[in-house]
Write a protein that holds these residues in place. Structure first.
Motif, PDB file in Angstrom:
ATOM      1  N   VAL A  19      37.255  79.260  21.335  1.00 55.52           N
ATOM      2  CA  VAL A  19      37.133  77.808  21.194  1.00 55.52           C
ATOM      3  C   VAL A  19      38.128  77.117  22.130  1.00 55.52           C
ATOM      4  N   ILE A  20      39.369  77.582  22.150  1.00 58.77           N
ATOM      5  CA  ILE A  20      40.398  76.967  23.002  1.00 58.77           C
ATOM      6  C   ILE A  20      40.059  77.167  24.477  1.00 58.77           C
ATOM      7  N   GLY A  21      39.698  78.385  24.856  1.00 59.27           N
ATOM      8  CA  GLY A  21      39.352  78.662  26.253  1.00 59.27           C
ATOM      9  C   GLY A  21      38.178  77.830  26.720  1.00 59.27           C
ATOM     10  N   ASN A  22      37.136  77.761  25.908  1.00 55.94           N
ATOM     11  CA  ASN A  22      35.953  76.996  26.285  1.00 55.94           C
ATOM     12  C   ASN A  22      36.254  75.499  26.300  1.00 55.94           C
ATOM     13  N   TYR A  23      37.062  75.026  25.360  1.00 54.82           N
ATOM     14  CA  TYR A  23      37.419  73.604  25.341  1.00 54.82           C
ATOM     15  C   TYR A  23      38.112  73.222  26.646  1.00 54.82           C
ATOM     16  N   LEU A  24      39.063  74.050  27.073  1.00 51.45           N
ATOM     17  CA  LEU A  24      39.773  73.767  28.317  1.00 51.45           C
ATOM     18  C   LEU A  24      38.838  73.838  29.525  1.00 51.45           C
ATOM     19  N   ALA A  25      37.899  74.770  29.501  1.00 54.49           N
ATOM     20  CA  ALA A  25      36.946  74.887  30.609  1.00 54.49           C
ATOM     21  C   ALA A  25      36.044  73.658  30.701  1.00 54.49           C
ATOM     22  N   GLU A  26      35.724  73.076  29.565  1.00 55.38           N
ATOM     23  CA  GLU A  26      34.780  71.962  29.536  1.00 55.38           C
ATOM     24  C   GLU A  26      35.444  70.582  29.532  1.00 55.38           C
ATOM     25  N   HIS A  27      36.696  70.489  29.107  1.00 52.14           N
ATOM     26  CA  HIS A  27      37.336  69.185  28.921  1.00 52.14           C
ATOM     27  C   HIS A  27      38.605  68.992  29.744  1.00 52.14           C
ATOM     28  N   SER A  28      38.790  69.783  30.771  1.00 49.83           N
ATOM     29  CA  SER A  28      39.947  69.602  31.648  1.00 49.83           C
ATOM     30  C   SER A  28      39.467  69.761  33.088  1.00 49.83           C
ATOM     31  N   ASN A  29      40.376  69.672  34.024  1.00 45.87           N
ATOM     32  CA  ASN A  29      39.997  69.847  35.428  1.00 45.87           C
ATOM     33  C   ASN A  29      40.084  71.304  35.873  1.00 45.87           C
ATOM     34  N   LEU A  30      40.183  72.231  34.927  1.00 47.66           N
ATOM     35  CA  LEU A  30      40.200  73.657  35.254  1.00 47.66           C
ATOM     36  C   LEU A  30      38.769  74.138  35.500  1.00 47.66           C
ATOM     37  N   ASP A  31      38.571  74.879  36.584  1.00 44.63           N
ATOM     38  CA  ASP A  31      37.242  75.387  36.934  1.00 44.63           C
ATOM     39  C   ASP A  31      36.876  76.647  36.172  1.00 44.63           C
ATOM     40  N   GLN A  32      37.877  77.497  35.933  1.00 43.91           N
ATOM     41  CA  GLN A  32      37.667  78.743  35.190  1.00 43.91           C
ATOM     42  C   GLN A  32      38.880  78.999  34.308  1.00 43.91           C
ATOM     43  N   LYS A  68      32.284  80.155  32.757  1.00 48.70           N
ATOM     44  CA  LYS A  68      33.610  79.676  33.151  1.00 48.70           C
ATOM     45  C   LYS A  68      34.746  80.502  32.549  1.00 48.70           C
ATOM     46  N   LEU A  69      34.421  81.474  31.700  1.00 54.01           N
ATOM     47  CA  LEU A  69      35.426  82.315  31.049  1.00 54.01           C
ATOM     48  C   LEU A  69      35.331  83.729  31.610  1.00 54.01           C
ATOM     49  N   LYS A  70      36.475  84.298  31.980  1.00 54.58           N
ATOM     50  CA  LYS A  70      36.512  85.635  32.597  1.00 54.58           C
ATOM     51  C   LYS A  70      37.596  86.479  31.938  1.00 54.58           C
ATOM     52  N   TYR A 130      47.948  73.297  24.406  1.00 54.11           N
ATOM     53  CA  TYR A 130      47.041  72.922  23.324  1.00 54.11           C
ATOM     54  C   TYR A 130      47.829  72.868  22.021  1.00 54.11           C
ATOM     55  N   PRO A 131      47.401  72.033  21.063  1.00 58.45           N
ATOM     56  CA  PRO A 131      48.179  71.843  19.836  1.00 58.45           C
ATOM     57  C   PRO A 131      48.165  73.068  18.932  1.00 58.45           C
ATOM     58  N   ARG A 132      49.302  73.290  18.292  1.00 57.98           N
ATOM     59  CA  ARG A 132      49.449  74.331  17.276  1.00 57.98           C
ATOM     60  C   ARG A 132      50.281  73.757  16.148  1.00 57.98           C
ATOM     61  N   ILE A 133      50.075  74.242  14.957  1.00 56.60           N
ATOM     62  CA  ILE A 133      50.929  73.853  13.843  1.00 56.60           C
ATOM     63  C   ILE A 133      52.140  74.774  13.900  1.00 56.60           C
ATOM     64  N   SER A 134      53.295  74.194  14.171  1.00 60.06           N
ATOM     65  CA  SER A 134      54.513  74.998  14.277  1.00 60.06           C
ATOM     66  C   SER A 134      55.715  74.111  14.001  1.00 60.06           C
ATOM     67  N   GLU A 135      56.826  74.749  13.714  1.00 58.70           N
ATOM     68  CA  GLU A 135      58.047  74.014  13.400  1.00 58.70           C
ATOM     69  C   GLU A 135      59.006  74.054  14.569  1.00 58.70           C
ATOM     70  N   HIS A 149      50.641  69.251  30.854  1.00 58.43           N
ATOM     71  CA  HIS A 149      49.493  68.445  30.445  1.00 58.43           C
ATOM     72  C   HIS A 149      49.104  68.821  29.016  1.00 58.43           C
ATOM     73  N   ARG A 150      49.177  67.871  28.133  1.00 57.33           N
ATOM     74  CA  ARG A 150      48.770  68.117  26.746  1.00 57.33           C
ATOM     75  C   ARG A 150      47.265  67.912  26.625  1.00 57.33           C
ATOM     76  N   VAL A 151      46.604  68.860  25.999  1.00 53.42           N
ATOM     77  CA  VAL A 151      45.158  68.824  25.837  1.00 53.42           C
ATOM     78  C   VAL A 151      44.865  68.721  24.343  1.00 53.42           C
ATOM     79  N   GLU A 152      44.055  67.763  23.979  1.00 49.09           N
ATOM     80  CA  GLU A 152      43.744  67.547  22.567  1.00 49.09           C
ATOM     81  C   GLU A 152      42.639  68.496  22.090  1.00 49.09           C
ATOM     82  N   ALA A 153      42.860  69.768  22.290  1.00 48.20           N
ATOM     83  CA  ALA A 153      41.895  70.783  21.837  1.00 48.20           C
ATOM     84  C   ALA A 153      41.952  70.879  20.311  1.00 48.20           C
ATOM     85  N   PRO A 154      40.908  71.424  19.698  1.00 53.56           N
ATOM     86  CA  PRO A 154      40.947  71.625  18.242  1.00 53.56           C
ATOM     87  C   PRO A 154      42.110  72.541  17.861  1.00 53.56           C
ATOM     88  N   ILE A 155      42.729  72.267  16.735  1.00 50.56           N
ATOM     89  CA  ILE A 155      43.811  73.137  16.247  1.00 50.56           C
ATOM     90  C   ILE A 155      43.162  74.351  15.596  1.00 50.56           C
TER      91      ILE A 155
END
Length: 192
Positions: A19-32, A68-70, A130-135, A149-155
């Motif tokens: 989910v995180i890898g695909n989100y970044l591939a589809e919602h950022s300027n990363l090509d792969q 886009k994922l390798k 990408y966001p994570r729940i952490s202290e 660059h902060r990406v608002e990917a799903p947690i």
């Protein structure tokens, strides 16, 4: 081409990673997005890892239907234990036509100042967080940094440690894994 490097032991790769890898591939300027299978993280015990090529096979099975994922085994041939700064230098030399960026969770950004030659990494490479729940706090030097660059990917709070433990206990984790990965694990009787 702008390539995001998503490092991990992927022991096993799970739907959270995808989910995180695909989100970044589809919602950022990363090509792969390259899922870099790490042979040995200096901060993890090696005896808990499946064989390098078994984990690479699982990453292949998980990503093969996503153009886009390798999967990437670049670290398998580097001296161990290896550090990210060395891998980045090696990749830049091997693929000078690519612009390599790091992908990391917010929890890793909190300890990034402890990484070997982190300043060199930050000087030469963008980092997508990408966001994570952490202290704990993030170093102020990383606030509003032009290379971060902060990406608002799903947690995604799904851990491979939990999956391994659940399999050992006979708990059904099939929905947490890509279908091909689940079949491979089940056929090979891994983590039982």
């Amino acid at each position: 081409m702008k390539v995001g490097l998503y490092f991990g032991s992927f022991n096993p790769i799970n739907i959270g990673h995808l989910v995180i890898g695909n989100y970044l591939a589809e919602h950022s300027n990363l090509d792969q997005i390259w899922f870099v299978v790490t042979p040995h993280n200096p901060f993890k015990k090696k005896d808990t890892l499946l064989d390098n090529y078994q984990r690479l096979e699982m990453v292949y099975l998980a990503t093969k239907d996503y153009p886009k994922l390798k999967q990437c085994d670049i670290e398998f041939g580097l001296p161990q234990p290896n550090y990210t700064v060395n891998t980045l230098a090696y990749l830049q030399e091997k693929y000078p036509q690519h612009d390599f960026c790091l992908i990391m969770g917010e929890d890793n950004l909190k300890s990034f100042h402890k990484w070997k030659n982190y300043a060199v990494i930050l000087e030469n490479h963008d980092i997508y967080v990408y966001p994570r729940i952490s202290e704990g706090p993030i170093e102020t030097q990383f606030d509003n940094h032009k290379k971060i660059h902060r990406v608002e990917a799903p947690i995604m709070e799904l851990s491979s440690t939990y999956i391994r433990s659940a399999i050992k206990k006979g708990i059904n984790v099939q929905p947490m894994l890509p279908q091909g990965v689940w079949k491979y694990l089940d056929d090979m009787n891994f983590y039982r």
